[in-house]
Design a protein around this motif. Structure first.
Motif, PDB file in Angstrom:
ATOM      1  N   ALA A 134      -1.678 -17.127  -0.152  1.00 52.89           N
ATOM      2  CA  ALA A 134      -0.333 -16.528  -0.198  1.00 52.89           C
ATOM      3  C   ALA A 134       0.711 -17.454   0.407  1.00 52.89           C
ATOM      4  CB  ALA A 134      -0.334 -15.190   0.530  1.00 52.89           C
TER       5      ALA A 134
ATOM      6  N   TYR B  83      -0.969 -14.902   7.203  1.00 53.80           N
ATOM      7  CA  TYR B  83      -1.944 -14.275   6.299  1.00 53.80           C
ATOM      8  C   TYR B  83      -3.239 -15.068   6.221  1.00 53.80           C
ATOM      9  CZ  TYR B  83       1.407 -10.791   4.745  1.00 53.80           C
ATOM     10  OH  TYR B  83       2.283  -9.748   4.704  1.00 53.80           O
TER      11      TYR B  83
ATOM     12  N   PHE C  25      -4.547 -13.063  -2.093  1.00 59.44           N
ATOM     13  CA  PHE C  25      -4.150 -11.674  -2.326  1.00 59.44           C
ATOM     14  C   PHE C  25      -3.970 -11.417  -3.824  1.00 59.44           C
ATOM     15  CE2 PHE C  25      -2.636 -10.160   1.942  1.00 59.44           C
ATOM     16  CZ  PHE C  25      -2.818 -11.314   2.659  1.00 59.44           C
ATOM     17  N   TRP C  26      -3.420 -10.249  -4.116  1.00 60.88           N
ATOM     18  CA  TRP C  26      -3.045  -9.960  -5.508  1.00 60.88           C
ATOM     19  C   TRP C  26      -1.921 -10.880  -5.973  1.00 60.88           C
ATOM     20  CZ3 TRP C  26       1.144  -6.508  -7.645  1.00 60.88           C
ATOM     21  CH2 TRP C  26       2.257  -6.482  -6.803  1.00 60.88           C
ATOM     22  N   ASP C  27      -1.339 -11.632  -5.043  1.00 58.01           N
ATOM     23  CA  ASP C  27      -0.267 -12.572  -5.394  1.00 58.01           C
ATOM     24  C   ASP C  27      -0.683 -13.467  -6.563  1.00 58.01           C
ATOM     25  OD1 ASP C  27      -0.091 -11.596  -2.725  1.00 58.01           O
ATOM     26  OD2 ASP C  27       1.430 -13.077  -2.247  1.00 58.01           O
TER      27      ASP C  27
ATOM     28  N   TRP D  65      -8.824  -6.752  -0.600  1.00 55.46           N
ATOM     29  CA  TRP D  65      -7.370  -6.969  -0.561  1.00 55.46           C
ATOM     30  C   TRP D  65      -7.082  -8.399  -0.076  1.00 55.46           C
ATOM     31  CZ3 TRP D  65      -3.028  -6.394  -2.531  1.00 55.46           C
ATOM     32  CH2 TRP D  65      -1.847  -6.640  -1.843  1.00 55.46           C
TER      33      TRP D  65
ATOM     34  N   GLU E 219       3.725  -1.558   0.419  1.00 49.40           N
ATOM     35  CA  GLU E 219       2.855  -1.411   1.609  1.00 49.40           C
ATOM     36  C   GLU E 219       3.437  -0.507   2.677  1.00 49.40           C
ATOM     37  OE1 GLU E 219       2.217  -5.508   2.839  1.00 49.40           O
ATOM     38  OE2 GLU E 219       0.387  -5.486   1.651  1.00 49.40           O
TER      39      GLU E 219
ATOM     40  N   LYS F  68       8.943  -1.170   0.141  1.00 53.04           N
ATOM     41  CA  LYS F  68       8.987  -2.577   0.545  1.00 53.04           C
ATOM     42  C   LYS F  68       9.286  -3.464  -0.669  1.00 53.04           C
ATOM     43  CE  LYS F  68       6.057  -5.972   2.906  1.00 53.04           C
ATOM     44  NZ  LYS F  68       4.700  -6.289   3.347  1.00 53.04           N
ATOM     45  N   GLN F  69       8.726  -3.084  -1.811  1.00 49.12           N
ATOM     46  CA  GLN F  69       8.822  -3.924  -3.010  1.00 49.12           C
ATOM     47  C   GLN F  69       8.533  -3.071  -4.240  1.00 49.12           C
ATOM     48  OE1 GLN F  69       5.244  -5.612  -1.042  1.00 49.12           O
ATOM     49  NE2 GLN F  69       4.911  -6.530  -3.038  1.00 49.12           N
TER      50      GLN F  69
ATOM     51  N   SER G 163       9.294  -7.649   1.025  1.00 46.91           N
ATOM     52  CA  SER G 163       8.425  -8.745   0.599  1.00 46.91           C
ATOM     53  C   SER G 163       9.263  -9.665  -0.279  1.00 46.91           C
ATOM     54  CB  SER G 163       7.251  -8.193  -0.207  1.00 46.91           C
ATOM     55  OG  SER G 163       6.683  -9.234  -0.973  1.00 46.91           O
TER      56      SER G 163
ATOM     57  N   LEU H 133       8.303 -10.916  -2.763  1.00 45.60           N
ATOM     58  CA  LEU H 133       7.898 -10.642  -4.147  1.00 45.60           C
ATOM     59  C   LEU H 133       8.806  -9.596  -4.816  1.00 45.60           C
ATOM     60  CD1 LEU H 133       4.037 -10.413  -3.585  1.00 45.60           C
ATOM     61  CD2 LEU H 133       5.286 -12.246  -4.736  1.00 45.60           C
TER      62      LEU H 133
END
Ligand code: BGC
Length: 893
Positions: free
Chosen positions: A440, A448, A453-455, A501, A593, A714-715, A761, A763
């Protein structure tokens, strides 16, 4: 075209439009001494001018320029988005326009920092000046710097992790950290009778750091003053993009006002710890046991073993250069090797050495290879060899990945910055030999913990479009951890594969169980692992790879197995709900999140997260299609590998049509069941109280409240579905689920959620930028896109770039540029184009690869030109065009 001439006078700044008529003039009351402080308002003023201008010339004298002047000039240039030059330089050029163009072009390929501000700001500059090759990442420090709160040199190696226990409030927690390796970059000097030179605000007279994005070469020019002794030090650093184990430094010292004895010092320091991320500093930070330190002549060898994962890291260094005519004195202590070379230096003469390093690591099962390597490590290459090899490799990468924008200097620069940092974080050359994915925060910092991550859902498409073979390697990182994902599912009481995760070394769950709220100083439970949607991101990436490469071997050997196991997990997680008369998926978290649980619940997770459920439906649909494309033999093999029966597959198809979503009368899709009952946040109040409210969860917690109780995000969460899938596809999913929404439901959902999103985030903005464009809100899209483009460069979260760059948003800005503004859609059968260039862009150029065909694309506001290296067909708007190999097709749109 005009340019603006800035004349700094004792009591005012004069702005004059030059060359061309009419000559406009504006005067602005600001004195010469404080122009730096006023530079933003000066830029604001210039931005209100309605003259067209190609650049700015400022009448400062080159000789007197301080670091502050240079920084201010840079800020001004970037804020008005045009090149800035010195009036004196301009006076001597024959073609003013060509000169401005050349300066602008250069600026889009370089990163420059003047001066030194110890602490967070320095840490962040170092992240942005990182050099690397996908295996090695070296932060952009000076070689004299050692670990401190002021600055942080680090050597990161992709995939180097170590688990370490820490005791927090009486409880032992294990964190798998991304390990900072021994520092072989240290170079400094000692003038006779003086202490060893340290870099700090007192010793630095001026500093210019420069990164050439095109070649990956870092240069620093420092003027230092050690108790009256003045020296110029030029450092260059290159991590070889062509040969993953190699990097070099060159170090050149010139005494400016004295002659005398200087000792050059090179250290190979194995005493390093992890110190990058402030909030982790109270946790265990020592990850290495030193197993070997040796030196012979100009060479050193350092070996360490990570304490728990037992990975042996071996680094070998060689000094070279003219100074090697002098004796190298080696001293070995318990933790480091110090090499010194003494020279009688003459004022004004330069003395240089080079240090070249090779790096390798070995897993415990490779003990014998590791022992052999220790005896004969890979010999280092010279600086020049590393530089030249690396340069060639970078050229090749840029040829495929560069996005070129005409008419917008800063967007161009930042797109190149993002491309550069992605290639530093993972490159198709180094990755051939690695079993890693893109972290990430890159190979740039420790936030991190270097986890995956799912990133990846934002990152993979970049590799997919430009370097498909690399995308495959990243997917193989996941395939190699399929066993761990199945184990993970089993432990949680499910079948199939539940990817973690946070993934690191072996694919087990690495998410912390507790985390610290820096605002309240309290530790709390961390439920973020309930973001089971990470498995859907992996499935999406597998599908996307298959759908764009047609790599049959991958899909039949690995891809379908992953898809089936992930689908099986979701099948086992979906429960029939009598009351709803639908299937329902409990105990998950969506991408937002901030919502970890229901209000006052002791249990983590929410039910029927819309994003998760819609992506599950998508997956079940794609599986049904994919299975029809495989041969009976392939299907038979998969049945044996996965044990997934026809009944289970049939159940997936039943779930697909009956999964629950909560949708209100207006057509707003609830983020999860019960979301509409949550309270509204008083945004005005918090904005006034805190200014920066991006981490609204922490603000609420410190205020004795919980984000779980509020409609705050958050996003993008529900809206993420529209980032992944074409709108028509989401329409189909909703129809299949028997939900019927108003025609403008996307616009309504975007309005609804944007009002409740704090963009906690990086993102977040980029996803909303794509969606805003989808519903025709071009201005909003542009604003969010610009903010996303600047998120690391301007460290908009106020300190997170210090802990590493954000690879997810960097990759997403590149994709949104192509998808949203370039109008590229590679999700359908045919590659299609529907460009909509932003107002300031005159042209956009890029390459991409699909099904082995390479496309070169050039878009203007009215035309599209495509050349493919094979015969193929594309869609432009709704029209089908056949392309003939290597023949350009140009159409108006
Ligand atoms: C975001 C996650 C992301 C993680 C790592 C978090 O701040 O909310 O979506 O996966 O950072 O980048």
């Amino acid at each position: 075209m005009n340019y603006i001439a800035i004349k700094l006078q004792a009591s005012q700044v004069q702005l004059v439009s030059k060359t061309g008529l009419p000559i406009a003039k504006a005067e602005w009351a600001v004195s010469l001494d404080n122009w730096h402080e006023k530079v933003l308002s000066l830029a604001e003023k210039i931005n209100t001018f309605d003259w067209e201008f190609m650049g700015i010339a400022i009448d400062l004298s080159k000789e007197d320029l301080t670091d502050l002047d240079k920084s201010a000039m840079q800020t001004l240039s970037e804020s008005v988005n045009c090149p800035l030059v010195l009036a004196a330089d301009l006076a001597s050029v024959a073609n003013v326009e060509a000169y401005f163009k050349q300066v602008a072009a250069e600026q889009t390929w370089t990163l420059d920092y003047y001066g030194y501000t110890p602490g967070k700001s320095e840490y962040s500059v170092e992240s942005l000046l990182t050099t690397g090759n996908g295996f090695i990442g070296l932060r952009g420090t000076l070689p004299e710097m050692e670990i401190s709160e002021a600055h942080y040199p680090a050597t990161y190696l992709a995939g180097l992790y170590n688990g370490a226990p820490s005791v927090i409030e009486g409880r032992t927690v294990i964190n798998e950290d991304f390990v900072n390796s021994p520092n072989l970059q240290y170079l400094s000097l000692k003038i006779e009778n003086q202490p060893v030179l340290e870099i700090n605000e007192q010793s630095l007279t001026s500093l210019h750091r420069h990164l050439d994005l095109r070649t990956g070469v870092f240069t620093a020019e420092a003027l230092v003053n050690s108790q009256g002794y003045q020296l110029k030090i030029i450092t260059r650093r290159v991590v070889n993009m062509a040969a993953k184990d190699h990097y070099s430094l060159s170090y050149e010292v010139t005494p400016m006002n004295f002659s005398g004895k200087i000792k050059l010092i090179a250290k190979s320091d194995a005493s390093v710890i992890n110190f990058n991320t402030e909030r982790y500093r109270s946790l265990t930070s020592e990850h290495l046991d030193i197993t070997h330190l040796s030196a012979e002549g100009a060479t050193t060898t350092v070996a360490v073993s990570t304490k728990q994962s037992k990975i042996q890291v071996i680094q070998h260094s060689e000094l070279s250069g003219e100074l090697l005519e002098h004796e190298v004195v080696n001293e070995i202590s318990e933790t480091e090797i110090v090499q010194t070379i003494a020279v009688e230096a003459k004022e004004g003469e330069s003395y240089g050495i080079e240090k070249s390093v090779t790096v390798a690591y070995f897993f415990p099962e490779e003990a014998s290879a590791s022992a052999d390597y220790l005896v004969s490590p890979t010999p280092a290459k010279t600086f020049e060899t590393n530089r030249l090899e690396s340069y060639q490799a970078w050229l090749g990468l840029w040829e495929k990945a560069d996005i070129s924008v005409t008419g917008d200097l800063m967007s161009q620069k930042l797109l190149r910055l993002h491309t550069y940092h992605l290639l530093v974080s993972g490159s198709p050359i180094a990755n051939q030999a690695l079993d890693v994915s893109i972290t990430a925060r890159g190979l740039h910092g420790e936030a991190y913990r270097g986890h995956i991550f799912w990133d990846e859902i934002f990152i993979l498409p970049f590799y997919q479009l430009h370097f498909p073979e690399m995308a495959k390697q990243l997917l193989m990182y996941r395939y190699h951890r399929l066993g761990a994902a199945k184990e993970n599912a089993k432990e949680a009481g499910y079948s199939g594969a539940m990817y973690p995760w946070q993934s690191g070394l072996d694919g087990t769950e690495q998410t912390q169980e507790v985390h610290l709220n820096p605002l309240s100083g309290e530790w709390g439970e961390d439920y973020s692992r309930l973001q089971r949607h990470v498995s859907l991101a992996i499935a999406y990436n597998v599908w996307n790879y298959w759908h764009n490469t047609g790599d049959r071997q991958f899909i039949s050997q690995y891809g379908t197995e992953m898809l089936l196991e992930i689908a099986e997990f979701w099948r086992s997680k979906a429960l029939w709900n009598e009351k709803l008369n639908r299937y329902s998926i409990p105990n998950v978290m969506g991408p937002d999140e901030f919502h970890e649980a229901y209000p006052n619940s002791q249990e983590g997770g929410v039910t029927d997260n819309a994003y998760t459920n819609m992506m599950v439906v998508w997956l079940f649909e794609e599986i049904a299609t994919l299975l029809t494309e495989l041969t009976t033999a392939e299907l038979g093999e998969l049945q044996i590998k996965t044990g997934i029966t026809a009944e289970k597959l049939a159940e997936m198809q039943a779930i697909r049509q009956q999964l629950n979503l909560e949708i209100n009368d207006e057509g707003i899709i609830a983020q999860y069941a019960g979301y509409f009952e949550l309270k509204e946040v008083d945004w005005e109040y918090y904005r006034e109280k805190f200014g920066n409210i991006y981490r609204m969860d922490r603000i609420l917690k410190a205020d004795g409240k919980s984000a779980d109780d509020y409609q705050v995000a958050k996003q993008a969460d529900t809206l993420m579905t529209f980032y992944n899938l074409a709108k028509a596809k989401v329409d189909d999913i909703l129809t299949d689920l028997n939900y019927h929404l108003p025609a403008d439901y996307l616009e309504k959902n975007l309005d609804y959620y944007l009002q409740r999103t704090s963009h906690g985030s990086t993102l977040s903005r980029i996803v909303h930028a794509q969606l805003a464009e989808m519903v025709g809100k071009r201005e909003l899209s542009w604003q969010l896109y610009q903010e996303a483009l600047r998120s690391d460069y301007q460290d908009i979260q106020g300190g997170t770039t210090a802990e590493g760059i954000h690879t997810g948003v960097m990759a997403a800005t590149l994709m949104v540029t192509l998808q949203t503004y370039g109008g590229v859609d590679s999700r359908g059968e045919l590659l299609s184009f529907a460009p909509d260039l932003p107002n300031t862009w005159q042209a956009l150029r890029f390459c991409l690869t699909r099904f082995g065909v390479m496309y070169q694309v050039r878009l203007t506001t009215a035309t599209i030109e495509v050349i493919a290296n094979e015969d193929t067909s594309i869609l432009i708007g709704q029209t089908l065009y056949d392309l003939t190999k290597n023949q350009p097709l140009k159409v108006s749109y």
